[in-house]
Design a protein around this motif. Structure first.
Motif, PDB file in Angstrom:
ATOM      1  N   LEU A  77     -46.284 -34.382 -52.526  1.00  0.00           N
ATOM      2  CA  LEU A  77     -45.181 -34.447 -51.574  1.00  0.00           C
ATOM      3  C   LEU A  77     -44.035 -35.273 -52.146  1.00  0.00           C
ATOM      4  O   LEU A  77     -42.864 -34.872 -52.069  1.00  0.00           O
ATOM      5  CB  LEU A  77     -45.645 -35.037 -50.242  1.00  0.00           C
ATOM      6  N   HIS A  78     -44.356 -36.385 -52.718  1.00  0.00           N
ATOM      7  CA  HIS A  78     -43.323 -37.252 -53.312  1.00  0.00           C
ATOM      8  C   HIS A  78     -42.581 -36.533 -54.440  1.00  0.00           C
ATOM      9  O   HIS A  78     -41.367 -36.642 -54.562  1.00  0.00           O
ATOM     10  CB  HIS A  78     -43.970 -38.541 -53.828  1.00  0.00           C
ATOM     11  N   ALA A  79     -43.308 -35.787 -55.257  1.00  0.00           N
ATOM     12  CA  ALA A  79     -42.696 -35.097 -56.397  1.00  0.00           C
ATOM     13  C   ALA A  79     -41.877 -33.887 -55.977  1.00  0.00           C
ATOM     14  O   ALA A  79     -40.887 -33.556 -56.639  1.00  0.00           O
ATOM     15  CB  ALA A  79     -43.783 -34.678 -57.383  1.00  0.00           C
ATOM     16  N   THR A  80     -42.250 -33.205 -54.910  1.00  0.00           N
ATOM     17  CA  THR A  80     -41.581 -31.963 -54.540  1.00  0.00           C
ATOM     18  C   THR A  80     -40.563 -32.103 -53.418  1.00  0.00           C
ATOM     19  O   THR A  80     -39.734 -31.212 -53.235  1.00  0.00           O
ATOM     20  CB  THR A  80     -42.616 -30.899 -54.117  1.00  0.00           C
ATOM     21  N   PRO A  88     -37.737 -26.496 -45.764  1.00  0.00           N
ATOM     22  CA  PRO A  88     -38.964 -27.129 -45.272  1.00  0.00           C
ATOM     23  C   PRO A  88     -40.142 -26.155 -45.131  1.00  0.00           C
ATOM     24  O   PRO A  88     -41.289 -26.554 -45.294  1.00  0.00           O
ATOM     25  CB  PRO A  88     -38.564 -27.713 -43.917  1.00  0.00           C
ATOM     26  N   LEU A  89     -39.872 -24.892 -44.853  1.00  0.00           N
ATOM     27  CA  LEU A  89     -40.957 -23.922 -44.733  1.00  0.00           C
ATOM     28  C   LEU A  89     -41.637 -23.710 -46.088  1.00  0.00           C
ATOM     29  O   LEU A  89     -42.863 -23.667 -46.176  1.00  0.00           O
ATOM     30  CB  LEU A  89     -40.443 -22.594 -44.181  1.00  0.00           C
ATOM     31  N   LEU A  93     -45.515 -24.593 -46.930  1.00  0.00           N
ATOM     32  CA  LEU A  93     -46.412 -23.579 -47.479  1.00  0.00           C
ATOM     33  C   LEU A  93     -46.987 -24.027 -48.823  1.00  0.00           C
ATOM     34  O   LEU A  93     -48.173 -23.822 -49.104  1.00  0.00           O
ATOM     35  CB  LEU A  93     -45.684 -22.241 -47.628  1.00  0.00           C
ATOM     36  N   LEU A  94     -46.166 -24.641 -49.641  1.00  0.00           N
ATOM     37  CA  LEU A  94     -46.632 -25.141 -50.936  1.00  0.00           C
ATOM     38  C   LEU A  94     -47.690 -26.225 -50.739  1.00  0.00           C
ATOM     39  O   LEU A  94     -48.758 -26.181 -51.367  1.00  0.00           O
ATOM     40  CB  LEU A  94     -45.463 -25.695 -51.757  1.00  0.00           C
ATOM     41  N   LEU A  95     -47.416 -27.174 -49.861  1.00  0.00           N
ATOM     42  CA  LEU A  95     -48.366 -28.263 -49.629  1.00  0.00           C
ATOM     43  C   LEU A  95     -49.671 -27.751 -49.041  1.00  0.00           C
ATOM     44  O   LEU A  95     -50.754 -28.197 -49.450  1.00  0.00           O
ATOM     45  CB  LEU A  95     -47.743 -29.324 -48.720  1.00  0.00           C
TER      46      LEU A  95
END
Length: 131
Positions: A77-80, A88-89, A93-95
């Protein structure tokens, strides 16, 4: 007078057993598969016949998986976040995808490690037969 001779059992090394569990292999021989299904531990090793049904992994692997994946996801989360702040969607979805994939990959390996540790420390019935 009869004397009974007992053979000296080899020492069970926790590090080796945990590493074999990480590879999802029998903690005794390292050859047989530990699981018959995704998380179903074989009752006994198909190669050496070691009884494996004694394990008591219960919720431990799930707790450890959540703990590890949660920490990894903090870094992801911090990196992306800086790159995907405007979408935000896509970020969500990535997370979700990364967290799901990591959890599914780690859960059987962590369970194997716990079963291997229990076997090495002769916990919950994994002890040698007496008599």
């Amino acid at each position: 007078m009869t004397t009974t001779t007992t053979q000296a059992e080899p020492e069970r090394h926790a590090k080796r057993a945990v590493l074999k569990g990480l590879e999802e292999r029998c903690p005794n021989c390292g050859e047989g598969k530990l699981f018959s299904k995704y998380l179903k531990v074989n009752d006994q090793c198909p190669e050496c016949g070691e009884e494996l049904h004694h394990h008591r992994a219960d919720d431990g692997p799930a707790y450890l998986t959540i703990l590890i994946v949660g920490h990894i996801m903090g870094f992801v989360l911090h990196a992306t976040f800086g790159y995907l702040r405007e979408d935000p969607l896509i970020l969500a979805l990535l997370l979700c995808t990364v967290a799901t994939a990591l959890s599914l990959l780690m859960l059987p390996r962590i369970k194997g490690m716990i079963v291997g540790y229990q076997w090495a420390k002769e916990m919950y019935g994994f002890g040698r037969p007496r008599g």
